[in-house]
Write a protein that holds these residues in place. Structure first.
Motif, mmCIF file in Angstrom:
data_model
loop_
_atom_site.group_PDB
_atom_site.id
_atom_site.type_symbol
_atom_site.label_atom_id
_atom_site.label_comp_id
_atom_site.label_asym_id
_atom_site.label_seq_id
_atom_site.Cartn_x
_atom_site.Cartn_y
_atom_site.Cartn_z
ATOM 1 N N LEU A 40 66.703 -15.031 13.996
ATOM 2 C CA LEU A 40 65.625 -14.103 13.656
ATOM 3 C C LEU A 40 65.813 -12.750 14.324
ATOM 4 C CD1 LEU A 40 62.492 -16.418 13.837
ATOM 5 C CD2 LEU A 40 63.599 -15.488 11.804
ATOM 6 N N ARG A 50 63.751 -11.275 7.667
ATOM 7 C CA ARG A 50 63.402 -12.058 8.865
ATOM 8 C C ARG A 50 62.215 -12.965 8.584
ATOM 9 N NH1 ARG A 50 64.216 -7.182 11.712
ATOM 10 N NH2 ARG A 50 66.168 -7.277 12.846
ATOM 11 N N LYS A 54 62.131 -16.990 8.733
ATOM 12 C CA LYS A 54 61.146 -17.634 9.609
ATOM 13 C C LYS A 54 60.322 -18.658 8.838
ATOM 14 C CE LYS A 54 57.154 -16.569 12.476
ATOM 15 N NZ LYS A 54 56.237 -15.509 12.894
#
Length: 71
Positions: A40, A50, A54
């Motif tokens: 990340l 990102r 996630k």
């Protein structure tokens, strides 16, 4: 005459492991086996990428630091 003295090269120096190229290992894993390893914190990703990584990670493995994995 001031000549530098030759340095002694220890024969055990050959046995020291070399550091692997982590990006090459990740690249080969993706190309050969379809395995993607993404941090990340990777600066090559923008905010949307990102967030997507996630969410995929949380869906598959649970939230970070949770310690509990649902299956």
């Amino acid at each position: 005459m001031n000549a530098p003295s030759p340095h002694y090269r220890c024969p055990l120096g050959r046995l020291q492991p070399t550091r692997p190229d982590v990006d090459a290992i990740k690249r080969d894993g993706w190309r050969d086996q379809g395995i993607l390893v993404v941090s990340l914190d990777d600066e090559r990703l923008d905010w949307i990428e990102r967030e997507l990584v996630k969410r995929i990670g949380e869906r598959l493995y649970g939230r970070q630091g949770d310690g509990h994995v649902e299956r």
